[in-house]
Scaffold this active site. Structure first.
Site, mmCIF file in Angstrom:
data_model
loop_
_atom_site.group_PDB
_atom_site.id
_atom_site.type_symbol
_atom_site.label_atom_id
_atom_site.label_comp_id
_atom_site.label_asym_id
_atom_site.label_seq_id
_atom_site.Cartn_x
_atom_site.Cartn_y
_atom_site.Cartn_z
ATOM 1 N N HIS A 398 31.556 2.348 -32.439
ATOM 2 C CA HIS A 398 31.228 0.963 -32.811
ATOM 3 C C HIS A 398 32.084 -0.090 -32.142
ATOM 4 C CE1 HIS A 398 28.286 1.438 -36.095
ATOM 5 N NE2 HIS A 398 28.857 2.609 -36.259
ATOM 6 N N LYS A 591 29.848 -14.439 -40.157
ATOM 7 C CA LYS A 591 30.236 -13.084 -39.782
ATOM 8 C C LYS A 591 31.740 -12.975 -39.998
ATOM 9 C CE LYS A 591 28.361 -13.915 -35.691
ATOM 10 N NZ LYS A 591 27.651 -12.956 -34.866
ATOM 11 N N ARG A 592 32.305 -11.770 -39.869
ATOM 12 C CA ARG A 592 33.751 -11.649 -39.959
ATOM 13 C C ARG A 592 34.413 -12.655 -39.018
ATOM 14 N NH1 ARG A 592 36.209 -7.424 -42.683
ATOM 15 N NH2 ARG A 592 37.986 -8.728 -42.188
ATOM 16 N N LYS A 597 34.914 -13.038 -31.717
ATOM 17 C CA LYS A 597 33.634 -13.651 -32.108
ATOM 18 C C LYS A 597 33.634 -15.163 -31.848
ATOM 19 C CE LYS A 597 32.475 -10.200 -35.720
ATOM 20 N NZ LYS A 597 31.075 -9.754 -35.521
ATOM 21 N N THR A 702 24.485 -7.378 -35.702
ATOM 22 C CA THR A 702 23.207 -7.160 -36.364
ATOM 23 C C THR A 702 22.719 -8.443 -37.021
ATOM 24 O OG1 THR A 702 24.429 -6.290 -38.251
ATOM 25 C CG2 THR A 702 23.386 -4.682 -36.787
ATOM 26 N N LYS A 706 18.900 -10.317 -37.766
ATOM 27 C CA LYS A 706 18.396 -10.875 -39.025
ATOM 28 C C LYS A 706 17.863 -12.288 -38.807
ATOM 29 C CE LYS A 706 22.174 -8.451 -41.299
ATOM 30 N NZ LYS A 706 23.579 -8.644 -41.724
HETATM 31 C C1 LIG Z 1 24.732 -8.413 -41.157
HETATM 32 C C2 LIG Z 1 26.016 -8.650 -41.811
HETATM 33 C C3 LIG Z 1 27.204 -8.584 -41.072
HETATM 34 C C4 LIG Z 1 27.222 -8.349 -39.582
HETATM 35 O O1 LIG Z 1 27.208 -9.588 -38.915
HETATM 36 P P1 LIG Z 1 27.490 -9.710 -37.342
HETATM 37 O O2 LIG Z 1 27.161 -11.119 -37.040
HETATM 38 O O3 LIG Z 1 26.571 -8.758 -36.670
HETATM 39 O O4 LIG Z 1 28.918 -9.392 -37.142
HETATM 40 C C5 LIG Z 1 28.392 -8.823 -41.722
HETATM 41 N N1 LIG Z 1 28.433 -9.096 -43.044
HETATM 42 C C6 LIG Z 1 27.311 -9.172 -43.782
HETATM 43 C C7 LIG Z 1 27.411 -9.499 -45.224
HETATM 44 C C8 LIG Z 1 26.070 -8.946 -43.204
HETATM 45 O O5 LIG Z 1 24.966 -9.002 -43.944
#
Ligand SMILES: *Cc1c(COP(=O)(O)O)cnc(C)c1O
Length: 861
Positions: A398, A591-592, A597, A702, A706
């Site tokens: 990952h 996101k984190r 990022k 991911t 979404k």
């Molecule tokens: C989808 C999701 C992530 C992943 O987000 P990225 O932008 O791909 O890093 C992290 N936290 C939550 C709660 C999510 O639903």
């Protein structure tokens, strides 16, 4: 009246024919004294509104022991959850029996994180029981949405990796694959994030506070997990020498099962999470010792599964993490082997019946653990045991960030797991011997391939162990897998061409479109004349060629509904202080928080926009695109830079939102405590989402999927799955900018110092000047940029980012153009369903087939 189960499962239970071993269930079913019990068990619960109301009332009184004088707000949710769980258990038992009967090969997905979020609405939709439950609650004078909001998120994960595991379970169940999820039942999930005066403050997330109605504790399924101790050599009866590990201490692993319903199928899988408990009678010498010592030891045993990612800044913290990993691996393998042994097959057939996926390196200690079981306990010769092991495991990588590749110090590992340490050395020795024979390579290459890093102390490279111990390694997006092949694992790729493959991540369209965006979903269902797309997202591509005005209108309407919902949420959160303008462009980065990022670049861009607005006349200002910039995400508790970014975002929000000159045109919000349920609220309401990592750093991402699935456009770099998303949806529909991965490599190699763009200069100066509070808060962020020490290429990409944002504004001004792009994007997302990913795992890694229960005889109301 109840309905009798007349599925093949029920018939099988009572049949008297057939050869081969009878399942314990069948044997029991034949016992005359239980005949009547089975007759009753064979009846399904009814699913009409009335019966559901009855079930809820029963749970309300008998399970929760509530009455009209002590009605806790949670109890209606709990009653609904328990009654739904009852119904899922029926299907779940049928499923397990069916798999057992079919003797299917099973896939086991091992993950240290499962970021499940809430269950109620999703499970209602999967099981097809949404409408009777809606009605039942209405009869009680309650609203399903309000009740569903009372559920605490199951936040047993920190981000994308854990959410991927959750999406995969949903797809496995929906596609009827025989599979199990295995993980850890942490008492505390990822911390709860509070924002206090702009700073992140962490508090524990005690998610089990009011119980977890979905899980079933299996107090009868307890495995012994050993640790410490020594290695003994014993002579077998045939004179051969056997090795035996005598653990110094043992703890118990108790199973907690959660049913995972598939959408529109009765296939219901299990997520089995392990919880640690003391095993007093297993440690007799401790019994004799001081009872207080024993109590302390018991507490320590219970702490093994207390928290997700214990602090690793001390030796004891590191040991606890390794203990968690071993605890989880050991219990899972015992469970898998117990199940395998029920079929009385020789171990040679183990890989024909069992596929185990290692979701990242955390469960990799399973490789030496399986070797130990096969060699020491089952007395298999090493070579045969090794062949079985490597045919069983697959490994998903990952990350390409070198600091994120897990390593354990040899002395610590040897102390906790002395026998496993020997086995790891033996695996490494044999592997390196093989490499030297087959593959003429330099000592440098050998030392890179070695599982042991020759540092002081020596370290075990868990990724190397996982690669050697698996038959297939996969990256999670095409560009990521290419980077693995060409750089991070290049030596391996030369050694074993074809072993490193790609399977691009996906997200489940059930949670991330059908459930979280009902308005948009209805529009798609209307277009396609049915909801087959929910389990076959590729149907969307057929809509790409004839986009109707009606659909464009529906998409805009859905976007408005979702924005309004988010507006209400934010207004409530801020006690009315922030009222989002739903006609503004919602630009989101959730996101984190991590340097790679680049939330920093985003907020610097917002400051630039603010400065531009300030420089305009009121008339000019009124012609600007109105924008709302939404941020959310947690920073690791010890990550200074990430925490400084949170402070900066919050301070910019304070300044910008209260500036009378700009507040009608620019709003900035940081929504605390990012979680799955918050994401479900934000994703459908977003016009533009930011996925702007330095190219070559984000494995897949991911959330990009979404947002795009919900008809949102992307501003992003050519990184992770962005590359494939814009390929599928049309690059012209998105806002792609920045250095590409090879350009980033070049920039870094040449240590080119990038001249600071005038606009960036103005932004940095404004921060220095204290426009956003004491600049000392931001030293961690700003100094590296001034010094040209810019590993993540923020200064290089900043001007390109601003240009891309200008293109966004231009397109937003022509709503028709924008709407077309959003629809083309959504319709291009067919292959980013986790169903698509899971089919590839099933075919290319696990070699498993769907096993769909024949359900034609089952009638439910
Ligand atoms: C989808 C999701 C992530 C992943 O987000 P990225 O932008 O791909 O890093 C992290 N936290 C939550 C709660 C999510 O639903």
């Amino acid at each position: 009246m109840h309905i009798r189960r007349t599925s093949s499962v029920a018939r099988l239970r009572l049949s008297s024919s057939g050869d081969g071993p009878l399942s314990p269930m069948l044997q029991a079913a034949r016992r005359p004294k239980l005949e009547k019990l089975w007759d009753l068990v064979d009846e399904y619960l009814h699913n009409d509104t009335e019966s559901i109301m009855r079930s809820m009332a029963d749970h309300f009184e008998y399970t929760l022991a509530r009455n009209k004088w002590n009605l806790a707000p949670q109890s209606l949710f709990q009653a609904a959850a328990y009654s739904l769980r009852d119904r899922m258990i029926e299907w779940w038992n049928d499923t397990q029996e069916y798999f057992y009967d079919q003797d299917s090969k099973r896939a086991y997905y091992m993950s240290i994180e499962f970021l499940m979020g809430r269950t109620l609405t999703n499970a209602l939709i999967s099981t097809g029981l949404l409408s009777p439950y809606y009605e039942a609650l209405k009869e009680f004078g309650e609203n399903l949405e309000t009740i569903a909001d009372l559920e605490h998120d199951a936040g047993l994960g920190s981000g994308g990796l854990g959410r991927l595991a959750a999406c995969f379970l949903d797809s496995l169940a929906t596609l009827n694959y025989p599979a199990w999820g295995y993980g850890i039942r942490y008492k505390y999930g990822q911390f709860k994030q509070n924002i206090v005066r702009g700073y992140q403050v962490e508090t524990p997330d005690f998610w089990l506070e009011s119980g977890n109605p979905w899980e079933i504790p299996r107090q009868d399924i307890v495995y012994k997990v050993g640790m410490y101790g020594s290695v003994q050599y014993v002579t077998r009866s045939d004179g051969s020498l056997a090795v035996k590990w005598e653990p110094g201490h043992c703890v118990g692993a108790v199973a907690y099962d959660t049913p995972i319903p598939g959408f529109n199928t009765k296939n219901t899988l299990s997520l089995r999470l392990w919880s640690s408990k003391p095993l007093v009678d297993m440690n007799p010498e401790e019994l004799k010792a001081d009872p207080w010592d024993m109590l302390r030891q018991n507490q320590a045993d219970e702490e093994i599964t207390s928290v997700l990612y214990p602090k690793a800044d001390s030796d004891s913290g590191k040991e606890l993490r390794l203990k968690q990993q071993y605890f989880f691996s050991c219990a899972t393998l015992q469970d898998i082997i117990r199940r395998f042994k029920k079929s009385n097959r020789p171990f040679a057939e183990f890989p024909d019946k069992v596929a185990i996926q290692l979701n990242d390196t955390h469960p990799t200690v399973s490789v030496p653990e399986l070797m130990r079981i096969l060699v020491d306990e089952e007395s298999l010769p090493w070579d045969q045991a090794w062949a079985i092991t490597t045919k069983t495991f697959g490994f998903t990588n990952h990350t390409v960030l070198p600091e994120a590749l897990e390593k354990w110090s040899v002395p610590m590992f040897a102390h906790l797991l002395p026998r496993h340490m020997q086995i790891v050395f033996e695996i490494n020795h044999r592997f390196l011997e093989e490499v030297k024979v087959k593959f003429d390579c330099s000592p440098e290459v050998i030392s890179r391939l070695s599982i042991i890093e020759e540092s002081n102390p020596q370290q075990i490279r868990m990724a190397n162990l996982a690669i050697v111990g698996s038959h297939t390694v996969n990256g999670v997006a095409r560009i990521h897998s290419e980077i693995l092949q060409q750089s991070v694992f290049a030596d391996w790729h030369r050694l074993w061409p074809g072993k490193i493959i790609n399977i691009t991540n996906g997200v489940t369209p059930r949670r991330w479109l059908y459930c979280c965006n009902p308005t948009l979903s209805s529009a798609v269902t209307k277009q396609l004349g049915g909801n087959a797309w929910v389990t076959d997202l590729s149907l969307l591509k057929d809509l790409r060629s004839h986009i109707t005005q009606e659909f464009l209108r529906d998409v805009r309407e859905a976007n408005k509904v979702a924005k309004e919902r988010l507006r209400k949420y934010v207004s409530k959160l801020t006690n009315g202080a922030v009222d989002l303008d739903t006609s503004s462009l919602f630009d989101t980065q959730v996101k984190r928080i991590h340097e790679y990022k680049r939330q920093l670049m985003n907020i610097l861009g917002v400051i630039h926009r603010y400065q531009c607005l300030k420089a305009l006349t009121p008339t000019e200002r009124s012609q600007q695109v109105k924008r709302t910039h939404i941020f959310a995400g947690k920073a690791a508790a010890s990550y200074q830079q990430a925490k400084a970014v949170i402070k900066l975002i919050n301070t910019v929000a304070d300044v910008v939102n209260s500036d009378p000159q700009t507040k009608d045109f620019l709003t900035v919000v940081f929504l605390p405590n990012y979680s799955v349920s918050l994401a479900e609220l934000i994703v459908p309401a977003t016009d533009l989402s930011e996925h702007i990592s330095t190219a070559g750093t984000e494995a897949s991402g991911t959330s990009n999927m979404k947002f795009a699935m919900n008809a949102g456009l992307i501003i992003g770099t050519l990184d992770g799955a962005n590359v494939e998303i814009v390929e599928a949806c049309g690059q012209e529909n998105h806002f792609i900018f920045g250095a590409t991965a090879p350009e980033v490599d070049k920039l870094r190699a040449e240590r080119q110092s990038v001249a600071i763009d005038q606009r960036l200069y103005n932004v940095l100066i404004s921060i220095e000047r204290g426009d956003f509070g004491a600049s000392s808060n931001y030293r961690w962020l700003i100094d590296p940029l001034w010094q040209g020490n810019d590993y993540y290429c923020v200064a290089h990409d900043f001007p390109l980012y601003l240009e891309a944002q200008q293109c966004v504004d231009a397109d937003w001004r022509t709503p028709d153009v924008w709407a077309h792009k959003t629809v083309l994007t959504m319709f291009g997302m067919g292959t980013f369903s986790s169903d698509h990913s899971i089919h590839q795992y099933a075919r290319n890694i696990w070699n498993i087939k769907p096993a769909r229960m024949p359900t034609e005889h089952i009638t439910t109301v």
